[in-house]
Scaffold this motif. Structure first.
Motif, short mmCIF file in Angstrom:
data_model
loop_
_atom_site.label_atom_id
_atom_site.label_comp_id
_atom_site.label_asym_id
_atom_site.label_seq_id
_atom_site.Cartn_x
_atom_site.Cartn_y
_atom_site.Cartn_z
N ALA A 1 0.83 -1.21 0.00
CA ALA A 1 0.00 0.00 0.00
C ALA A 1 0.86 1.26 0.00
O ALA A 1 0.55 2.23 -0.70
N MET A 2 1.96 1.25 0.76
CA MET A 2 2.84 2.42 0.80
C MET A 2 3.50 2.62 -0.57
O MET A 2 3.53 3.74 -1.09
N ARG A 3 4.02 1.55 -1.15
CA ARG A 3 4.64 1.66 -2.49
C ARG A 3 3.65 2.23 -3.50
O ARG A 3 3.96 3.17 -4.22
N ASP A 4 2.44 1.68 -3.52
CA ASP A 4 1.44 2.12 -4.49
C ASP A 4 1.03 3.57 -4.26
O ASP A 4 0.86 4.34 -5.22
N HIS A 5 0.88 3.97 -3.00
CA HIS A 5 0.52 5.36 -2.69
C HIS A 5 1.63 6.32 -3.13
O HIS A 5 1.34 7.38 -3.70
N LEU A 6 2.88 5.95 -2.88
CA LEU A 6 3.98 6.83 -3.28
C LEU A 6 4.09 6.91 -4.80
O LEU A 6 4.39 7.97 -5.35
N ARG A 7 3.85 5.81 -5.50
CA ARG A 7 3.88 5.84 -6.96
C ARG A 7 2.85 6.84 -7.49
O ARG A 7 3.10 7.54 -8.46
N ALA A 8 1.69 6.89 -6.85
CA ALA A 8 0.63 7.80 -7.29
C ALA A 8 0.86 9.24 -6.83
O ALA A 8 0.34 10.17 -7.44
N SER A 9 1.65 9.44 -5.77
CA SER A 9 1.77 10.75 -5.15
C SER A 9 3.02 11.54 -5.55
O SER A 9 2.98 12.77 -5.58
N LEU A 10 4.12 10.86 -5.80
CA LEU A 10 5.38 11.57 -6.05
C LEU A 10 5.51 11.93 -7.53
O LEU A 10 5.58 11.05 -8.39
N VAL A 11 5.56 13.21 -7.82
CA VAL A 11 5.70 13.70 -9.18
C VAL A 11 7.19 13.80 -9.50
O VAL A 11 7.96 14.35 -8.71
N GLY A 12 7.60 13.24 -10.61
CA GLY A 12 9.00 13.33 -11.01
C GLY A 12 9.79 12.06 -10.72
O GLY A 12 11.00 12.02 -10.96
N ILE A 13 9.12 11.03 -10.19
CA ILE A 13 9.76 9.73 -9.97
C ILE A 13 8.94 8.69 -10.73
O ILE A 13 7.72 8.60 -10.54
N ARG A 14 9.60 7.93 -11.60
CA ARG A 14 8.91 6.90 -12.37
C ARG A 14 8.35 5.83 -11.43
O ARG A 14 8.95 5.55 -10.39
N ASP A 15 7.24 5.22 -11.81
CA ASP A 15 6.61 4.19 -10.98
C ASP A 15 7.58 3.07 -10.62
O ASP A 15 7.63 2.63 -9.48
N GLY A 16 8.38 2.62 -11.57
CA GLY A 16 9.32 1.54 -11.32
C GLY A 16 10.47 1.93 -10.41
O GLY A 16 11.20 1.06 -9.93
N ASP A 17 10.62 3.22 -10.16
CA ASP A 17 11.68 3.71 -9.28
C ASP A 17 11.21 3.87 -7.84
O ASP A 17 11.92 4.41 -7.00
N VAL A 18 10.00 3.40 -7.56
CA VAL A 18 9.48 3.29 -6.19
C VAL A 18 9.26 1.79 -5.98
O VAL A 18 8.48 1.18 -6.70
N TYR A 19 9.96 1.21 -5.03
CA TYR A 19 10.02 -0.25 -4.93
C TYR A 19 10.08 -0.71 -3.48
O TYR A 19 10.41 0.05 -2.58
N ILE A 20 9.74 -1.99 -3.28
CA ILE A 20 9.90 -2.65 -1.98
C ILE A 20 11.26 -3.32 -2.01
O ILE A 20 11.61 -3.99 -2.98
N THR A 21 12.05 -3.11 -0.95
CA THR A 21 13.42 -3.62 -0.96
C THR A 21 13.70 -4.51 0.26
O THR A 21 13.21 -4.22 1.35
#
Length: 148
Positions: free
Chosen positions: A7-27
């Motif tokens: 849920a956090m990954r998906d929310h950040l992908r939708a919220s952060l402008v200027g970061i590609r979706d694939g550049d927000v990840y679970i590690t």
């Protein structure tokens, strides 16, 4: 914890402008950036779970999630505070990350407390081939559950 990370990954992908979706990840580790990611990027990682026993066969559960934001190491000052050319520094990205998650229960039922109690000092990481600047933020998500 697994639903919280997704849920956090998906929310950040939708919220952060200027970061590609694939550049927000679970590690699995804060130092691991998946192949193909480009800075700026954000990793989210489980940070542990604490429980407090309550009356009535209930417990208060605090789940900690760590979020790490990386930027490309270009110029020492710009890495932190950005520059006039529009490069955003890691502190700006950390501020945006904190704002995106502030008091945000991520659509998960039962979470009543969401707080970022700590933001580590920025640090330079990497090797002679590639250096990055990063900040690690700690987020606590609280809820009450029936004891098993």
């Amino acid at each position: 914890m697994d639903r919280l990370l997704i849920a956090m990954r998906d929310h950040l992908r939708a919220s952060l402008v200027g970061i590609r979706d694939g550049d927000v990840y679970i590690t699995p580790h804060l130092d691991l950036i998946p192949k193909g990611c480009r800075p700026p990027c954000v990793g989210v990682k489980d940070g542990g779970t604490a429980r407090v026993e309550l009356a009535g066969d209930m417990e208060r559960v605090t789940r900690t999630v760590l979020a790490v934001v990386y930027v490309q190491h270009s110029k020492p000052e710009a890495n932190l505070v950005g520059d006039k050319a529009g490069v955003r520094g890691v502190l700006s990205w950390a501020r945006e990350l904190r704002a995106a998650l502030a008091d945000e229960p991520l659509g998960l039922p039962g979470f009543f407390g969401v707080f970022c109690p700590a933001e580590a000092a920025s640090e330079t990481v990497g090797d002679d081939k590639e250096m990055l600047q990063r900040v690690v933020l700690t987020f606590n998500y609280e809820n009450e559950e029936d004891r098993p």
